[in-house]
Design a protein around this motif. Structure first.
Motif, PDB file in Angstrom:
ATOM      1  N   PHE A  85     -20.436   5.085  16.473  1.00 46.91           N
ATOM      2  CA  PHE A  85     -19.147   4.968  15.807  1.00 46.91           C
ATOM      3  C   PHE A  85     -18.259   4.019  16.599  1.00 46.91           C
ATOM      4  O   PHE A  85     -18.543   3.683  17.757  1.00 46.91           O
ATOM      5  N   ASP A  86     -17.159   3.605  15.975  1.00 46.09           N
ATOM      6  CA  ASP A  86     -16.180   2.739  16.626  1.00 46.09           C
ATOM      7  C   ASP A  86     -14.785   3.301  16.404  1.00 46.09           C
ATOM      8  O   ASP A  86     -13.832   2.574  16.153  1.00 46.09           O
ATOM      9  N   THR A  87     -14.669   4.612  16.457  1.00 41.58           N
ATOM     10  CA  THR A  87     -13.397   5.286  16.217  1.00 41.58           C
ATOM     11  C   THR A  87     -12.586   5.397  17.506  1.00 41.58           C
ATOM     12  O   THR A  87     -13.153   5.348  18.601  1.00 41.58           O
ATOM     13  N   PRO A  88     -11.260   5.580  17.400  1.00 38.72           N
ATOM     14  CA  PRO A  88     -10.455   5.693  18.618  1.00 38.72           C
ATOM     15  C   PRO A  88     -10.651   7.004  19.370  1.00 38.72           C
ATOM     16  O   PRO A  88     -10.272   7.103  20.543  1.00 38.72           O
ATOM     17  N   LEU A  89     -11.219   8.002  18.710  1.00 38.45           N
ATOM     18  CA  LEU A  89     -11.517   9.268  19.372  1.00 38.45           C
ATOM     19  C   LEU A  89     -12.599   9.994  18.589  1.00 38.45           C
ATOM     20  O   LEU A  89     -12.925   9.634  17.449  1.00 38.45           O
ATOM     21  N   PHE A  90     -13.167  11.022  19.217  1.00 42.61           N
ATOM     22  CA  PHE A  90     -14.163  11.842  18.548  1.00 42.61           C
ATOM     23  C   PHE A  90     -14.108  13.240  19.141  1.00 42.61           C
ATOM     24  O   PHE A  90     -13.437  13.485  20.162  1.00 42.61           O
ATOM     25  N   ALA A  91     -14.810  14.152  18.492  1.00 42.51           N
ATOM     26  CA  ALA A  91     -14.823  15.538  18.957  1.00 42.51           C
ATOM     27  C   ALA A  91     -16.251  16.057  18.961  1.00 42.51           C
ATOM     28  O   ALA A  91     -17.119  15.572  18.215  1.00 42.51           O
ATOM     29  N   VAL A  92     -16.482  17.055  19.791  1.00 45.60           N
ATOM     30  CA  VAL A  92     -17.735  17.816  19.813  1.00 45.60           C
ATOM     31  C   VAL A  92     -17.366  19.281  19.675  1.00 45.60           C
ATOM     32  O   VAL A  92     -16.503  19.778  20.409  1.00 45.60           O
ATOM     33  N   TRP A  93     -18.014  19.967  18.737  1.00 43.72           N
ATOM     34  CA  TRP A  93     -17.598  21.340  18.425  1.00 43.72           C
ATOM     35  C   TRP A  93     -18.784  22.183  17.969  1.00 43.72           C
ATOM     36  O   TRP A  93     -19.715  21.695  17.321  1.00 43.72           O
ATOM     37  N   SER A  94     -18.730  23.447  18.338  1.00 39.88           N
ATOM     38  CA  SER A  94     -19.548  24.500  17.763  1.00 39.88           C
ATOM     39  C   SER A  94     -18.661  25.743  17.785  1.00 39.88           C
ATOM     40  O   SER A  94     -17.826  25.880  18.687  1.00 39.88           O
ATOM     41  N   GLU A 149     -16.452  28.756  18.400  1.00 38.35           N
ATOM     42  CA  GLU A 149     -16.179  29.445  19.655  1.00 38.35           C
ATOM     43  C   GLU A 149     -16.721  30.881  19.630  1.00 38.35           C
ATOM     44  O   GLU A 149     -16.549  31.618  18.671  1.00 38.35           O
ATOM     45  N   ARG A 150     -17.413  31.224  20.707  1.00 39.96           N
ATOM     46  CA  ARG A 150     -17.887  32.593  20.965  1.00 39.96           C
ATOM     47  C   ARG A 150     -18.825  33.126  19.885  1.00 39.96           C
ATOM     48  O   ARG A 150     -18.933  34.326  19.694  1.00 39.96           O
ATOM     49  N   LYS A 151     -19.528  32.245  19.193  1.00 44.92           N
ATOM     50  CA  LYS A 151     -20.467  32.703  18.161  1.00 44.92           C
ATOM     51  C   LYS A 151     -21.916  32.358  18.478  1.00 44.92           C
ATOM     52  O   LYS A 151     -22.818  32.783  17.755  1.00 44.92           O
ATOM     53  N   ASN A 152     -22.134  31.556  19.525  1.00 43.12           N
ATOM     54  CA  ASN A 152     -23.481  31.090  19.823  1.00 43.12           C
ATOM     55  C   ASN A 152     -24.144  30.528  18.568  1.00 43.12           C
ATOM     56  O   ASN A 152     -25.299  30.835  18.244  1.00 43.12           O
ATOM     57  N   ALA A 153     -23.398  29.735  17.834  1.00 43.40           N
ATOM     58  CA  ALA A 153     -23.858  29.210  16.543  1.00 43.40           C
ATOM     59  C   ALA A 153     -25.005  28.217  16.734  1.00 43.40           C
ATOM     60  O   ALA A 153     -24.998  27.428  17.687  1.00 43.40           O
ATOM     61  N   PRO A 154     -25.975  28.211  15.822  1.00 46.31           N
ATOM     62  CA  PRO A 154     -27.149  27.335  15.967  1.00 46.31           C
ATOM     63  C   PRO A 154     -26.939  25.928  15.406  1.00 46.31           C
ATOM     64  O   PRO A 154     -27.770  25.386  14.693  1.00 46.31           O
ATOM     65  N   PHE A 155     -25.793  25.334  15.723  1.00 49.20           N
ATOM     66  CA  PHE A 155     -25.550  23.941  15.334  1.00 49.20           C
ATOM     67  C   PHE A 155     -24.467  23.367  16.234  1.00 49.20           C
ATOM     68  O   PHE A 155     -23.701  24.092  16.877  1.00 49.20           O
ATOM     69  N   VAL A 156     -24.407  22.035  16.249  1.00 49.09           N
ATOM     70  CA  VAL A 156     -23.390  21.302  17.009  1.00 49.09           C
ATOM     71  C   VAL A 156     -22.870  20.178  16.127  1.00 49.09           C
ATOM     72  O   VAL A 156     -23.655  19.487  15.453  1.00 49.09           O
ATOM     73  N   CYS A 157     -21.552  19.986  16.131  1.00 47.39           N
ATOM     74  CA  CYS A 157     -20.921  18.899  15.387  1.00 47.39           C
ATOM     75  C   CYS A 157     -20.529  17.769  16.328  1.00 47.39           C
ATOM     76  O   CYS A 157     -19.978  18.021  17.412  1.00 47.39           O
ATOM     77  N   ILE A 158     -20.807  16.543  15.917  1.00 49.69           N
ATOM     78  CA  ILE A 158     -20.360  15.332  16.603  1.00 49.69           C
ATOM     79  C   ILE A 158     -19.497  14.587  15.597  1.00 49.69           C
ATOM     80  O   ILE A 158     -19.999  14.138  14.564  1.00 49.69           O
ATOM     81  N   GLU A 159     -18.190  14.424  15.875  1.00 53.62           N
ATOM     82  CA  GLU A 159     -17.213  14.096  14.838  1.00 53.62           C
ATOM     83  C   GLU A 159     -16.404  12.834  15.153  1.00 53.62           C
ATOM     84  O   GLU A 159     -15.444  12.890  15.914  1.00 53.62           O
ATOM     85  N   PRO A 160     -16.748  11.686  14.584  1.00 57.90           N
ATOM     86  CA  PRO A 160     -15.914  10.491  14.749  1.00 57.90           C
ATOM     87  C   PRO A 160     -14.619  10.632  13.942  1.00 57.90           C
ATOM     88  O   PRO A 160     -14.650  10.982  12.762  1.00 57.90           O
ATOM     89  N   TRP A 161     -13.491  10.316  14.568  1.00 58.94           N
ATOM     90  CA  TRP A 161     -12.182  10.535  13.948  1.00 58.94           C
ATOM     91  C   TRP A 161     -11.291   9.301  14.018  1.00 58.94           C
ATOM     92  O   TRP A 161     -11.199   8.650  15.051  1.00 58.94           O
ATOM     93  N   TYR A 162     -10.587   9.035  12.906  1.00 59.45           N
ATOM     94  CA  TYR A 162      -9.416   8.169  12.882  1.00 59.45           C
ATOM     95  C   TYR A 162      -8.211   9.077  12.628  1.00 59.45           C
ATOM     96  O   TYR A 162      -7.677   9.146  11.526  1.00 59.45           O
ATOM     97  N   GLY A 163      -7.786   9.797  13.669  1.00 61.31           N
ATOM     98  CA  GLY A 163      -6.709  10.761  13.547  1.00 61.31           C
ATOM     99  C   GLY A 163      -7.092  12.035  14.261  1.00 61.31           C
ATOM    100  O   GLY A 163      -8.249  12.224  14.639  1.00 61.31           O
ATOM    101  N   ARG A 164      -6.116  12.915  14.460  1.00 67.27           N
ATOM    102  CA  ARG A 164      -6.407  14.223  15.047  1.00 67.27           C
ATOM    103  C   ARG A 164      -5.284  15.191  14.725  1.00 67.27           C
ATOM    104  O   ARG A 164      -4.269  14.833  14.133  1.00 67.27           O
ATOM    105  N   CYS A 165      -5.474  16.442  15.154  1.00 71.59           N
ATOM    106  CA  CYS A 165      -4.459  17.481  15.001  1.00 71.59           C
ATOM    107  C   CYS A 165      -3.200  17.106  15.786  1.00 71.59           C
ATOM    108  O   CYS A 165      -3.238  16.284  16.708  1.00 71.59           O
ATOM    109  N   ASP A 166      -2.091  17.732  15.425  1.00 72.48           N
ATOM    110  CA  ASP A 166      -0.867  17.536  16.192  1.00 72.48           C
ATOM    111  C   ASP A 166      -1.001  18.171  17.574  1.00 72.48           C
ATOM    112  O   ASP A 166      -1.722  19.162  17.751  1.00 72.48           O
ATOM    113  N   ALA A 167      -0.285  17.618  18.535  1.00 73.98           N
ATOM    114  CA  ALA A 167      -0.191  18.226  19.856  1.00 73.98           C
ATOM    115  C   ALA A 167       0.788  19.396  19.809  1.00 73.98           C
ATOM    116  O   ALA A 167       1.632  19.491  18.909  1.00 73.98           O
TER     117      ALA A 167
END
Length: 295
Positions: free
Chosen positions: A235-244, A246-264
């Motif tokens: 990707f060529d985005t200004p930021l990205f995220a990695v998520w699974s 929380e506290r669920k031991n979920a059997p997947f992982v997200c790799i997320e290219p973003w043009y934007g994000r949540c508010d601080a």
């Protein structure tokens, strides 16, 4: 409705609801790479995030002297797209389109067209975005990806020992986290790496989403226990995220290219002042893409 793309390497399914990627299978043996949306963990596979990425503070935003409600990640992921009549349907490529409605304008006061395309070539799937401002005023928006990949993928009990490799990095990557409400905590933290990689340990995903700003890398690979990459996102985005989850031991992982994000947590501004927001003049358009490579 489900639509398919297929070549000698991969078989891909996309649902017109949300124009969401639902399945990527290896043709040779039927291996599924994508998370299959079990609601016990997370009931989505790869939603598009538009016109917001993340959650605005207090689930509302201000524009033009008015306050509008807005949930996490906007509304496009929960709307029906149609095949794009402006694009030719091909064996290895398909486009979808979503246009603004009275319903969307009530919560997001801009006229727009959102185009989402998928293009398959060998073992690569390219996701293409195009946003058109069909309004008479300047439009402010965010857009992002949220693909979830099966992890583990070889039948293990959990994803411990799997990991991530960050292209071009060696010792560490800077990131910050979020509150339980989804707001960004702008405290710099460093995730230690060994030769650019990190392995999942107990509790790795228990505290937050890893939000990574500053274009520190444009390539992230998901590794199996042997250290082999089986999915790479470019990707060529200004930021990205990695998520699974929380506290669920979920059997997947997200790799997320973003043009934007949540508010601080301390954000008090208007829509025009949101971090990483994108601006389109009347009649303008925005185009971007990212790629997923499957071993």
């Amino acid at each position: 409705m489900r639509y398919t793309l297929q070549n000698e390497s991969l078989a891909v399914e996309i649902d017109s609801f949300g124009a969401e990627l639902k399945s990527v299978k290896r043709v040779s043996d039927g291996q599924e790479y994508m998370w299959q949306a079990d609601p016990a963990y997370w009931g989505r596979t790869s939603p598009v995030l538009f016109p917001f990425v993340g959650v605005p503070k207090n689930k509302e935003y201000r524009y033009g002297g008015k306050t509008y409600p807005m949930g996490q990640h906007g509304f496009a992921r929960d709307m029906e797209f149609t095949p794009d009549p402006a694009e030719t349907r091909e064996e290895n490529r398909i486009w979808f389109v979503l246009s603004s409605t009275e319903e969307t304008c009530a919560k997001y006061p801009f006229a727009f067209r959102l185009h989402i395309g998928y293009e398959l070539a060998g073992n690569q799937l390219k996701v293409l975005w195009r946003v058109e401002n069909t309004d008479q005023k300047t439009m402010y928006f965010s857009i992002g990806a949220h693909p979830a990949f099966n992890c583990p993928i070889h039948g293990e009990e959990d994803k411990l020992g799997y990991g991530l490799r960050f292209g071009g990095l060696t010792d560490g990557i800077h990131h910050h986290g979020n509150t339980p409400e989804g707001l960004a905590i702008m405290e710099d933290e460093v995730l230690p790496l060994h030769d650019g990689a990190v392995s999942f340990t107990p509790g790795f995903f228990d505290e937050c989403t890893y939000m990574i700003e500053g274009k520190q890398t444009g390539e992230v690979s998901l590794l199996d226990r042997s250290g082999e990459a089986y999915v790479t996102v470019r990707f060529d985005t200004p930021l990205f995220a990695v998520w699974s989850p929380e506290r669920k031991n979920a059997p997947f992982v997200c790799i997320e290219p973003w043009y934007g994000r949540c508010d601080a947590v301390d954000f008090e501004g208007s829509l025009e002042e949101r971090d990483y927001g994108n601006v389109l003049k009347p009649g303008g358009d925005f185009a971007a893409s990212y790629e997923m490579i499957f071993s």
